[in-house]
Design an enzyme around this catalytic site. Structure first.
Site, PDB file in Angstrom:
ATOM      1  N   GLY A   1       0.836  -1.207   0.000  1.00 25.27           N
ATOM      2  CA  GLY A   1       0.000   0.000   0.000  1.00 25.27           C
ATOM      3  C   GLY A   1       0.866   1.251   0.000  1.00 25.27           C
TER       4      GLY A   1
ATOM      5  N   TRP B   1       2.420   1.659  -3.388  1.00 25.92           N
ATOM      6  CA  TRP B   1       1.414   2.132  -4.353  1.00 25.92           C
ATOM      7  C   TRP B   1       1.434   3.669  -4.434  1.00 25.92           C
ATOM      8  CZ3 TRP B   1      -2.788   5.374  -3.514  1.00 25.92           C
ATOM      9  CH2 TRP B   1      -3.714   5.467  -4.564  1.00 25.92           C
ATOM     10  N   HIS B   2       1.735   4.321  -3.292  1.00 24.50           N
ATOM     11  CA  HIS B   2       1.702   5.779  -3.280  1.00 24.50           C
ATOM     12  C   HIS B   2       2.814   6.397  -4.110  1.00 24.50           C
ATOM     13  CE1 HIS B   2      -1.071   5.208   0.076  1.00 24.50           C
ATOM     14  NE2 HIS B   2      -1.476   6.428  -0.171  1.00 24.50           N
ATOM     15  N   GLY B   3       3.910   5.712  -4.230  1.00 23.12           N
ATOM     16  CA  GLY B   3       4.985   6.307  -5.013  1.00 23.12           C
ATOM     17  C   GLY B   3       6.226   5.451  -5.005  1.00 23.12           C
TER      18      GLY B   3
ATOM     19  N   PHE C   1       0.072  10.252  -7.560  1.00 20.73           N
ATOM     20  CA  PHE C   1       0.088   8.815  -7.279  1.00 20.73           C
ATOM     21  C   PHE C   1      -0.698   8.060  -8.346  1.00 20.73           C
ATOM     22  CE2 PHE C   1       0.184  10.455  -2.688  1.00 20.73           C
ATOM     23  CZ  PHE C   1       1.534  10.707  -2.797  1.00 20.73           C
TER      24      PHE C   1
END
Lengths: 377, 467
Positions: free
Chosen positions: B320, B323-325, B467
């Site tokens: 997770g 996933w943001h960066g 993102f």
């Protein structure tokens, strides 16, 4: 067990309630939209007044812009006019009262300062000013070398005050604006509120938060600082010829004045590029010559530094060739500037190498500095 | 097109007016074209990528639904996942993995240059990829029939209010809405307008102003990290990211309501959470439930003993975070939350916490600060910068502009805190949602005026757009 009548009695009030609720919501939408429309129109109409009332800076800028737009090459008493344009480095670095006293007999000096501005603000700002009919004899544009290379503008305020409608496509290209930002610039160009809202917010913050001015300087977004000499010099090579072209098109002399800095700013190389392009670059204090004690915050001069710098600027202006404005009247008469009889753009009469008195050698700079009593600090 | 720019307001007004003048099928066609225009406004090449990705998943889903052969269905599912995550991986993570591999090899004494590409991240790619994956998995598992209309499926993926930064819509929630005729509902329309105004208030007033302090603290304008600088940066970023993303979500939901759709709630007063688990039930709900349903539960969830549960929690939160960066700071951020969830689970098993208002508030304050500490990694440009900020906790340095900075921060964070307290106690989705029309109109106009006078003049894109 509920009868059919009972059922219908239940259904009907529910339907009525739903209908009432829907009508109320519709009324709410209309009221909200009407309120928003009134607010937008009210802000659009009143924002220039609100800002002029709240902000001394705004009143100053308006006054300076008005005066700059009325400038002619020569005053009725025969003195050439000089417009000093720039940002906070100019307003804090040059004492206008002293400058006017020292130059009073020879020049009429005006100032136009918009804080936090860079090259693009002024390139397009000067174009708009000159398009509007303003014709100062000489424009001295004060920008640090990194500001000369910057692709930043003052945003919506720039679009409102300094960008002309005709220049919009060029602004989009040169400032590398994406479509959304470009559209915002266009709205701001036509909208008082969009153009002024940043300043109004700043005034509100000053009223609400004690000592906000100091904080504002820290948290303002000045864009990334450019220190790479390759970028500075390539941008100077690209942009100084454009200033020269502007100068030719409108028959106005444009000089780039590089303010003093504590660190190397590559102004000497920029000066050489300016010589080649036909735009004199004045470096009245080589980088690092003025000590830290002359600066308020490492960038802006303090009162003592400003006094010395002003004195140097006045000497530089006094040393300016007297032929500076011989064609200014003709230039002022032409709607797009000065053209020859054949219709070709004429070149300014500025000498090929206008050498300022304090830039040749560091030793000379130091000597002149002591003349200004730098050593007495 | 950013939600807080004049061009979007005009776009939304024009689309809404034209949309409600059309019949149902025309409405969908028109919305699809409008959504593609909205997306292509950034760069038409990104639009081609999104359409290609949509077309591939549309046909794979039909193939999955049409065949009964489990092996073929499985192959098609894997094919879709590989394609989707390859596209996402290439655009988002190629350079990250190339640089990380080069750094790892370098520590082993193997020096060599790996190719690093100049790749521009297409906006919203993480969001629409997750939505496509959810659709394919739902069709594969039989929870949802495959859509046989490209118009419907394309609109489900690209509907402009959620396209760039969510909320990540579940196929089972949004696709049926796309497939059924919609009718104008004044109450929902009114709610939608108020949600948009509230969202703009959160974004332009709260987030953009807090961003000024956060940027100054993290970028060094306040000097080297010291206790006041770190506190300013940490708190300012906490309110910035909350205002920014919850504002975006409110505007997205408001726009959807104006068009007759309903989007899931994405935030429920997250800083009033009493546990980390509670925080994730309130923060970016569309992502946390996606991770739960499509990652945590397929990994085994809590069904295979304590140890595997902790592993699953940590793995889910690490992914997770990633996933943001493409940065180790996001991985650490995810790891901190995963670790926090695991630790909390362990402690909760040992005994239940005390009740009472004071204990409740102490837990809230504690969880808020744990979340804030994790934000330091999230906001920092690199791990080195994050450690630098953390070391600042032990340094004392006071500057004359700090009182004004703290006052400035309080001015723009306390209103959102109060708004959250009100919403928590009332249970409303937005301020005055259950009251009469007049106070709601007054609230909307007050939002507009505050935005007009205090909205920061920042051209800040929404944080989650990257993102």
């Amino acid at each position: 067990m509920p009868s059919s009548t009972f059922s219908s009695e239940i259904v009907e009030p529910v339907t009525q309630t739903a209908a009432r609720s829907s009508m109320a919501a519709r009324a709410g939408i209309f009221t909200l939209l009407a309120g928003l429309a009134v607010s937008v129109v009210g802000l659009e109409v009143s924002s220039p007044r609100i800002l002029a009332h709240l902000s001394r800076t705004e009143r100053r800028i308006n006054g300076e812009m008005g005066a700059a737009s009325r400038l002619r090459p020569i005053t009725p008493d025969g003195r050439p006019t000089v417009l000093l344009a720039g940002n906070s480095l100019l307003i804090e670095g040059v004492k206008m009262d002293s400058l006017r006293v020292e130059l009073g007999r020879q020049y009429e000096v005006s100032r136009l300062v918009v804080e936090q501005t860079h090259y693009l603000d002024w390139y397009f700002g000067l174009r708009r000013l000159l398009e509007s009919g303003s014709r100062p004899g000489v424009i001295v544009l004060s920008l640090a070398t990194d500001q000369l290379a910057s692709r930043f503008t003052l945003g919506e305020s720039f679009a409102y005050r300094q960008m002309s409608t005709r220049d919009f496509p060029r602004v989009v290209r040169e400032a590398h604006l994406d479509r959304t930002t470009a559209s915002t610039y266009l709205f701001a160009h036509w909208s008082n509120w969009q153009g002024d809202k940043g300043f109004i917010r700043q005034c509100v913050m000053i009223l609400m938060i004690p000592n906000f001015r100091n904080l504002g300087g820290r948290i303002a977004d000045h864009g990334p600082h450019i220190s790479d000499p390759a970028i500075i010099l390539s941008k100077a090579q690209e942009r100084l010829p454009k200033l020269a072209e502007l100068s030719r098109n409108y028959g106005v002399r444009i000089v780039l004045l590089v303010p003093p800095t504590l660190h190397e700013d590559h102004s000497r190389e920029v000066q050489q590029i300016g010589d080649a392009a036909g735009v004199p670059v004045w470096v009245l204090s080589p980088p690092g010559e003025f000590p830290r004690e002359y600066f308020r915050d490492g960038f802006h001069l303090n009162s003592y530094g400003a006094a010395i710098y002003t004195s140097r600027l006045s000497q530089q202006l006094l040393a300016m060739p007297s032929t500076a404005c011989k064609d200014c009247d003709r230039a002022a008469a032409h709607p797009r500037g000065r053209r020859s009889a054949a219709g070709e753009l004429a070149r300014p009469d500025w000498p090929k190498r206008g050498v300022p008195p304090y830039v040749s050698r560091p030793a000379q700079s130091r000597r002149e500095s002591s003349h200004d009593e730098i050593g007495t600090r | 097109m950013l939600f807080d720019t004049p061009i979007f307001i005009f776009f939304l007004a024009a689309v809404t007016l034209a949309y409600w003048c059309l019949a149902f099928q025309q409405q969908n066609k028109f919305l699809l074209v409008a959504s593609y225009f909205f997306y292509g406004w950034w760069d038409w090449r990104f639009l081609c990528l999104m359409i290609a990705s949509t077309v591939i998943d549309y046909f794979i889903a039909i193939k999955i639904a049409d065949t009964n052969d489990r092996r073929i269905r499985r192959v098609l599912l894997i094919l879709s996942l590989v394609i989707n995550f390859s596209i996402l991986g290439f655009f988002k993570y190629f350079n990250f993995f190339a640089e990380s591999l080069a750094a790892a090899l370098s520590t082993l004494g193997v020096h060599g240059s790996l190719p690093v590409l100049r790749i521009i991240l297409p906006p919203g790619i993480s969001f629409y990829t997750f939505q496509e994956v959810a659709y394919i998995v739902d069709v594969y598992s039989g929870r949802l029939p495959a859509s046989h209309s490209f118009l419907d499926y394309g609109l489900f993926i690209s509907l402009f209010p959620h396209l760039i930064a969510g909320p990540i819509q579940r196929p089972s929630h949004l696709l049926p809405q796309v497939q059924k005729p919609r009718q104008w509902n004044s109450e929902k329309g009114f709610d939608g307008m108020l949600l948009i105004l509230e969202g703009l208030f959160r974004k332009c007033v709260i987030a953009d102003n807090c961003a000024l302090i956060a940027n100054a603290a993290f970028d060094g304008s306040f000097g080297k990290p010291s206790l006041p600088v770190v506190l300013l940066g940490m708190y300012a970023f906490a309110w910035q990211i909350y205002g920014d993303f919850s504002g975006y979500s409110s505007i997205a939901r408001g726009c959807a309501q104006l068009l007759g759709f309903h989007f899931m709630v994405n935030f429920r007063q997250p800083y009033l959470a009493e546990t980390i688990q509670d925080f994730w039930r309130r923060w970016h709900i569309s992502l946390s439930t996606w991770l739960r349903d499509y990652l945590y539960i397929p990994l085994g969830g809590s069904r295979h003993g304590e140890r595997k549960t902790y592993r699953n929690l940590l793995l889910t939160m690490l992914l997770g975070g990633l996933w943001h960066g493409a940065n180790w700071t996001f991985v650490i951020w995810g790891g901190l939350h995963g670790g926090g969830l695991a630790a909390e689970r362990k402690l909760t098993h040992q005994g239940s916490g005390r009740t009472g208002a004071l204990c409740q508030w102490l837990r809230r304050v504690f969880v808020f600060h744990v979340v804030c500490l994790a934000w330091i990694f999230f906001r920092s440009q690199s791990l080195k910068a994050a450690w630098g900020m953390l070391r600042g906790f032990t340094v004392w340095n006071w500057r004359p502009e700090f009182p004004a900075a703290f006052l400035f921060l309080a001015l723009f964070s306390v209103p959102l805190m109060l708004l959250d307290l009100y919403l928590e106690s009332s249970g409303d989705e937005y301020c005055f949602a259950s009251t009469a029309v007049r106070p709601r109109v007054a609230f909307g106009l007050a939002c507009a005026l505050v935005i007009a006078f205090l909205g920061a003049n920042q051209a800040n894109a929404f944080i989650y757009f990257q993102f």
